[in-house]
Write a protein that holds these residues in place. Structure first.
Motif, PDB file in Angstrom:
ATOM      1  N   MET A 153       0.585 -45.813  53.084  1.00 30.97           N
ATOM      2  CA  MET A 153       1.287 -45.864  52.279  1.00 30.97           C
ATOM      3  C   MET A 153       2.652 -44.840  51.733  1.00 30.97           C
ATOM      4  O   MET A 153       3.529 -44.971  51.029  1.00 30.97           O
ATOM      5  CB  MET A 153      -0.293 -46.355  51.130  1.00 30.97           C
ATOM      6  CG  MET A 153       0.251 -46.202  49.642  1.00 30.97           C
ATOM      7  SD  MET A 153       0.977 -47.673  48.666  1.00 30.97           S
ATOM      8  CE  MET A 153       1.215 -47.761  46.962  1.00 30.97           C
ATOM      9  N   ILE A 154       1.940 -43.432  51.642  1.00 34.69           N
ATOM     10  CA  ILE A 154       2.856 -42.441  51.847  1.00 34.69           C
ATOM     11  C   ILE A 154       3.912 -42.879  52.568  1.00 34.69           C
ATOM     12  O   ILE A 154       5.207 -42.400  52.127  1.00 34.69           O
ATOM     13  CB  ILE A 154       2.142 -41.144  51.692  1.00 34.69           C
ATOM     14  CG1 ILE A 154       0.597 -41.060  51.561  1.00 34.69           C
ATOM     15  CG2 ILE A 154       2.822 -39.777  51.563  1.00 34.69           C
ATOM     16  CD1 ILE A 154       0.115 -39.317  51.483  1.00 34.69           C
ATOM     17  N   LYS A 155       4.367 -42.864  53.727  1.00 33.83           N
ATOM     18  CA  LYS A 155       5.030 -43.407  54.616  1.00 33.83           C
ATOM     19  C   LYS A 155       5.897 -44.683  53.713  1.00 33.83           C
ATOM     20  O   LYS A 155       6.791 -44.713  53.494  1.00 33.83           O
ATOM     21  CB  LYS A 155       4.640 -43.703  55.852  1.00 33.83           C
ATOM     22  CG  LYS A 155       5.950 -43.517  57.041  1.00 33.83           C
ATOM     23  CD  LYS A 155       5.510 -44.082  58.374  1.00 33.83           C
ATOM     24  CE  LYS A 155       6.351 -44.495  59.066  1.00 33.83           C
ATOM     25  NZ  LYS A 155       6.279 -44.624  60.702  1.00 33.83           N
ATOM     26  N   PHE A 210      10.734 -46.101  50.424  1.00 35.92           N
ATOM     27  CA  PHE A 210      12.084 -45.801  49.395  1.00 35.92           C
ATOM     28  C   PHE A 210      12.265 -46.107  48.865  1.00 35.92           C
ATOM     29  O   PHE A 210      13.673 -45.748  48.397  1.00 35.92           O
ATOM     30  CB  PHE A 210      10.518 -46.722  48.790  1.00 35.92           C
ATOM     31  CG  PHE A 210      10.447 -47.493  47.417  1.00 35.92           C
ATOM     32  CD1 PHE A 210      11.072 -48.870  46.980  1.00 35.92           C
ATOM     33  CD2 PHE A 210      10.599 -46.482  45.745  1.00 35.92           C
ATOM     34  CE1 PHE A 210      11.654 -49.501  45.994  1.00 35.92           C
ATOM     35  CE2 PHE A 210      10.888 -47.182  44.504  1.00 35.92           C
ATOM     36  CZ  PHE A 210      11.201 -48.381  44.425  1.00 35.92           C
ATOM     37  N   THR A 211      11.494 -43.876  48.273  1.00 34.36           N
ATOM     38  CA  THR A 211      12.590 -42.964  47.374  1.00 34.36           C
ATOM     39  C   THR A 211      13.584 -42.757  48.209  1.00 34.36           C
ATOM     40  O   THR A 211      14.441 -42.978  47.451  1.00 34.36           O
ATOM     41  CB  THR A 211      11.406 -41.781  47.647  1.00 34.36           C
ATOM     42  OG1 THR A 211       9.963 -42.139  46.761  1.00 34.36           O
ATOM     43  CG2 THR A 211      12.278 -40.931  46.603  1.00 34.36           C
ATOM     44  N   ILE A 212      13.434 -42.559  50.001  1.00 32.49           N
ATOM     45  CA  ILE A 212      14.717 -42.568  50.264  1.00 32.49           C
ATOM     46  C   ILE A 212      15.962 -43.361  50.271  1.00 32.49           C
ATOM     47  O   ILE A 212      17.039 -43.432  50.117  1.00 32.49           O
ATOM     48  CB  ILE A 212      15.036 -42.268  51.786  1.00 32.49           C
ATOM     49  CG1 ILE A 212      13.916 -41.171  52.386  1.00 32.49           C
ATOM     50  CG2 ILE A 212      15.918 -42.438  53.090  1.00 32.49           C
ATOM     51  CD1 ILE A 212      14.534 -40.205  52.231  1.00 32.49           C
ATOM     52  N   ASN A 213      15.213 -45.334  50.146  1.00 34.74           N
ATOM     53  CA  ASN A 213      16.399 -46.010  49.982  1.00 34.74           C
ATOM     54  C   ASN A 213      16.706 -46.060  48.631  1.00 34.74           C
ATOM     55  O   ASN A 213      17.588 -46.306  47.988  1.00 34.74           O
ATOM     56  CB  ASN A 213      15.737 -47.145  50.291  1.00 34.74           C
ATOM     57  CG  ASN A 213      15.558 -47.850  51.720  1.00 34.74           C
ATOM     58  OD1 ASN A 213      15.550 -46.476  52.706  1.00 34.74           O
ATOM     59  ND2 ASN A 213      14.501 -48.140  52.088  1.00 34.74           N
TER      60      ASN A 213
END
Length: 355
Positions: free
Chosen positions: A1-3, A8-11
């Protein structure tokens, strides 16, 4: 989940970087937009340095957290290399050879020095005398004691002329030339303007006819209140709705006068094209930033001397919340420019050596 959340944040951040690059491209090449058709969009060039800086923040972010994404901001900078060079060239200092001429272009603000000098005319005159130029092109070269001014200038420059564009209770404006070369004739370039203009001076330069075009193009016509609101906007001291309305108002007003300048620039360019048989120097206060339709249009077929030989931002206008180069010097292939610079000790002034 954290990964997954991290990915998602990086994208999301990568998407924001791509959007910044696209805005950087749009603003960097905004000088190709015709202001009469798209007056507001043509002013995107004013935002170019902000997007440059925003893209730099992404460089630092990717270096810290995801270096493999560094290609996004780097590619962006590659795509806008030409606008970057136009906006802030990084040339080395050149050795000035023998036989050069020195030209100064200077908006003297009616010898008021933007009201910074107690003795405006004496400050300007003594500076020019010390610089020992061959040609001085002045904007707002007007006053109420013309005979006295000419008597002073004639002690340094044998040949002097001023062309007045408007003289009324609304104000006075004009451009002048002071030079060691005889003035053969002058001709005002025809375009519609109530208070601004461009004058072509034909000089006898040691037996050759030199064409020098001195310009003072349409201003922004921003009032003191407009400029104060602009500074408040930059500092984030406006409510969201007020800031949005003020931004729209400023863009509309700037767009209106950018469109007027575009017609003036078209007229100057047409005059240059019709007189290509002469060595040409074009200079003056364009009242527009380096990435503008006016600068690009007048520079067509000419060498922008600051871009080719200058260094840094070259802020010739740095007051009232605006920090930009609005003064420009160009020359034809008959000349090779050296060390075009803006002397920040004086207001709105550029100088150049050429041969």
């Amino acid at each position: 989940m954290i990964k997954q959340l991290k990915a998602f944040t990086i994208n999301i951040i990568a998407g924001a970087n791509v959007a910044t690059v696209l805005l950087m491209l749009a603003s960097g090449y905004a000088d190709h937009i015709q202001p009469t058709e798209h007056p507001m969009l043509s002013n995107l060039g004013m935002l170019f340095p902000f997007f440059l800086f925003a893209n730099l923040l992404f460089v630092f972010f990717w270096l810290t957290f995801k270096w493999r994404k560094l290609w996004i901001p780097i590619l962006g900078y590659i795509l806008v290399f030409s606008p970057i060079r136009t906006y802030m060239p990084l040339n080395t200092t050149q050795e000035v050879p023998e036989g050069t001429i020195k030209l100064i272009s200077y908006n003297v603000c009616q010898y008021g020095g933007n009201y910074k000098y107690e003795q405006g005319f004496d400050t300007v005159f003594n500076y020019l005398k010390q610089q020992q130029p061959d040609i001085v092109c002045l904007q707002e070269d007007v006053d109420t004691w013309r005979r006295f001014v000419f008597q002073r200038y004639q002690k340094v420059f044998p040949y002097n002329d001023t062309t007045i564009f408007r003289k009324s209770n609304l104000g006075t404006n004009g451009v002048g030339i002071h030079t060691r070369f005889p003035i053969l004739k002058k001709e005002r370039i025809p375009y519609e303007s109530s208070a601004n203009g461009s004058v072509a001076y034909y000089l006898d330069m040691d037996g050759d006819t030199l064409l020098v075009i001195n310009n003072h193009l349409e201003g922004t016509h921003l009032s003191i209140e407009d400029r104060d609101n602009y500074k408040r906007l930059l500092k984030g001291k406006m409510k969201k709705d007020t800031a949005r309305a003020e931004t729209a108002f400023l863009m509309e007003k700037l767009g209106k006068y950018t469109a007027k300048r575009s017609k003036e620039a078209d007229a100057v360019h047409a005059y240059i094209e019709a007189h290509r048989q002469y060595p040409i120097i074009v200079c003056g206060d364009f009242n527009d930033n380096p990435i503008s339709y006016a600068r690009r249009t007048i520079a067509k077929g000419l060498t922008d001397c600051f871009v080719e030989t200058g260094r840094g931002l070259g802020l010739s206008y740095n007051q009232k919340g605006f920090f930009v180069r609005i003064d420009h010097i160009m020359c034809s292939d008959a000349f090779e420019p050296y060390n075009c610079e803006i002397d920040n000790k004086m207001d709105e002034k550029m100088s150049i050596f050429a041969r």
